[in-house]
Structures are given as C-alpha cells and as structure tokens.
Design an enzyme around this catalytic site. Structure first.
Site, short mmCIF file in Angstrom:
data_model
loop_
_atom_site.label_atom_id
_atom_site.label_comp_id
_atom_site.label_asym_id
_atom_site.label_seq_id
_atom_site.Cartn_x
_atom_site.Cartn_y
_atom_site.Cartn_z
N HIS A 7 0.83 -1.21 0.00
CA HIS A 7 0.00 0.00 0.00
C HIS A 7 0.86 1.25 0.00
O HIS A 7 2.04 1.21 0.33
CB HIS A 7 -0.97 0.03 1.18
CG HIS A 7 -0.35 0.01 2.54
ND1 HIS A 7 -0.12 -1.14 3.24
CD2 HIS A 7 0.10 1.02 3.34
CE1 HIS A 7 0.43 -0.86 4.41
NE2 HIS A 7 0.59 0.44 4.50
N HIS A 79 3.95 7.17 3.74
CA HIS A 79 4.89 6.05 3.57
C HIS A 79 4.42 5.11 2.47
O HIS A 79 3.28 5.19 2.01
CB HIS A 79 5.09 5.27 4.89
CG HIS A 79 3.89 4.55 5.42
ND1 HIS A 79 3.04 5.09 6.34
CD2 HIS A 79 3.39 3.31 5.15
CE1 HIS A 79 2.08 4.21 6.63
NE2 HIS A 79 2.27 3.13 5.92
N GLU A 128 7.65 1.15 5.03
CA GLU A 128 7.11 0.11 5.91
C GLU A 128 7.34 -1.23 5.23
O GLU A 128 7.16 -1.35 4.02
CB GLU A 128 5.60 0.34 6.11
CG GLU A 128 4.93 -0.68 7.01
CD GLU A 128 3.42 -0.44 7.18
OE1 GLU A 128 2.83 0.29 6.36
OE2 GLU A 128 2.85 -0.98 8.15
#
Ligand code: CO
Length: 132
Positions: A7, A79, A128
């Site tokens: 994502h 992020h 991440e």
C-alpha cells in the site's frame, strides 16, 4: 527480498472527507475505518486492484502522524509499504547495510508484523515492511 507494493499511505486531516473523495470522485472501493490505538491512527483502506491506498488520520495524543500533518496541513504521502517474506531477515539486512530500522516489529493494520525504516535512509520516504 523486496516483494510487491502492499500500500501507499496518505496522511489526511479529515478521514471521512478523504474517504468520500476516493469513493465519490474515483469510484473506489473504500473500506470501513479501523482504529489502531497502538499506532495512534485511524485507517481506511482503499482497494485499487493492483495495490491499496491507506488513509491515515491521527488518533489520540502524541499520534506519530501529528507532526507530519503539522508540516503538511492539507495531507500528503506518508509512507510506502512493501511485502517481505521474512521480516527479521529483512530488518537484519537493512541494519547491516546501514539503514535505521525504527523500533521493534509491531502488528500492523492487516494483523501481520511490520517495521518502519527511517526516511533519511530512503531518499526522504518512510518505508514500511510487512511480513506476508
Ligand atoms: Co502502512
């Protein structure tokens, strides 16, 4: 070690308004809000078919995205999350290569362990990693 883009996360000042934009203007499939007190955020996931967009709104005092929104009051990209098969091995490889892994793994929004890598070690972008 890097896998697919899981994502892209966007910090937003108003989660309901942002969710409505994706749903009404883009016709996107918008999930229900999830509160994640351990991460200090409320999230909404939007399935775009080939990846997801994660909308993040601050939750509670001392939210980790409060500072970001103070600098970017209209919201902005916060992020990117990549999938990895082995989070501990990925973190070890990053640390060995000189990147700063931020803290210990936590359980993320999908119920799987995640870690973050310092944006100064990745061209100004917070990364991440999620174990899948
Ligand atoms: Co994320």
């Amino acid at each position: 070690m890097i896998g697919r883009l899981n994502h892209i996360a966007i910090a937003v000042p108003d989660l309901a308004a942002a969710s409505a934009r994706y749903r009404d203007l883009l016709g996107a499939s918008v999930g229900a809000p999830q509160t994640l007190p351990e991460h200090g955020v409320t999230v909404v996931f939007i399935d775009t078919g080939n990846t997801k967009v994660e909308l993040l709104e601050p939750l509670g005092e001392g939210s980790p995205i409060a500072g970001f929104l103070a600098k970017n009051p209209g919201g902005g990209m916060h992020h990117m999350c990549f999938e990895v098969p082995d989070l501990a091995a990925a973190a070890d490889q990053l640390v060995a290569g000189g990147a700063r892994v931020l803290g210990e793994p936590k359980i993320g929004a999908h119920g799987r362990p995640v870690v973050f890598v310092h944006p100064k070690d990745f061209d100004g972008t917070l990364i991440e990693l999620e174990e899948v």
